[in-house]
Design a protein around this motif. Sequence first.
Motif: not given
Length: 432
Positions: A404-413
């Motif tokens: 699968x092709x997904x967008x990824x967003x890192x967020x803070x803990x």
Amino acid sequence: MFWQQESECMDRKELEQIQLERLESTLNRVYLNVPFYRRKFDEIGFNPDDLTSLDDLRKLPFTVKNDLRENYPYGLFAVPLREVVRVHASSGTTGMSTVVGYTRNDIKTWSNLVGRVLVAGGVTADDVIQISFNYGLFTGAFGLHYGAERVGASVIPMSSGNTKRQIKIMQDFKTTALVSTPSYAMLIADTVREMNIDPRSLALRWGLFGAEPWSGAMRRELEDKLCIKATDNYGLSEVMGPGVAGECLQQNGLHINEDHFLVEIVNPETLEPVKLGEVGEMVITTLTKEAFPMVRYRTRDLTRLMPEPCPCGRTLRRMSRIMGRTDDMLIIRGVNVFPQQIEAVLFDIEGTEPHYQIIIDRKGALDDATVLVEASEKIFFDEMKKQKELIDTIKKRMASELGIAVEVKLVEKKTIERFEGKAKRVIDNRKL
Ligand code: DLL
């Protein structure tokens, strides 16, 4: 260790004979007492006395969640209310809740079946067991509570929420077994760490987790963080609640209590049985329920049977952990994927925290998925380059392992919502 060794290690021929006898009596019971079933059986000209083999069950129509709703609240009960000693209901995220009932005998059976699950997961009369499911209409807390008392463990009816207090009680009361959803166990584990408590200083040894899907990677994480051995247990209110199936300490599939539940695995589209060992939707018929029998209930849960014998000695057949619900399956640009598969990949990547959310949007004719995942503090405050590398790794692994092709967003803990009961990890904006 077994709770009801004779039943749990029964010869299969003997088991099938018992199943047939119990099926016949269940079908007679519903035919006589529940107009809904009588009508359905009459429509196809089926009389319960005609039953000659377990395969005959396949002639009967399925029962679905909507049938429960249409008979709300008591329409499918097979005994008068005066014989019902307990009522539970499933909240149901959509529409009306479904109501289920138990006779005194049903409660006894239920307690023993949960007893089996607990003992298979390591619990004995010497354990102090903290029930951190929500007490109420939900079957989880009362089901595990009665089962634990039956086994003779010391029960702490904690309910869910108030996590710091949970941990204080765990310390003071020397809890040895924790019962909750895996996602709530994760919140407890994280809170233990935040409170600077060494998990080895707790008396905890066992985790019995269920009521929602979780991955093997999440199990490993929970076992490490809490210093426990964690097992999976499965059930659903429509057929009883917890106690339908549970893992033994081999941690390789859940033993189904087949002397009380007849399980079929069908292709969810054609509704034909799949080959033994193939994945499909689980359909359950209860064999001993008095107040609320269910005939061919379509669970929507996907699993497969594992016919190989288990080294633990139980002959009750195992099912694999639930792979997902047919109604939870995501189709991301044409590729079918379940949230737990995304979870398993995420948890395996260094630098991510075990908290995530999947957001589905529709852009034109295509579905777009964005995975929000908490990054460990180190990565989050590191240079942009590190963050970008992590995002690329996640995307690549999603593409190579799940296609699968997904967008990824890192967020803070701690920015992603935490759950005290069942987690809700997918936000589907397409339906809004
Ligand atoms: O969740 C009963 C239960 C309580 C089972 C406590 C285990 C422990 P319901 O609220 O009616 O009943 O939800 C049933 O939850 O059809 C599955 O989709 C899901 N589910 C339950 N256990 C598991 C599990 C309880 N171990 C629905 N793994 C079921 C994956 C599970 N999904």
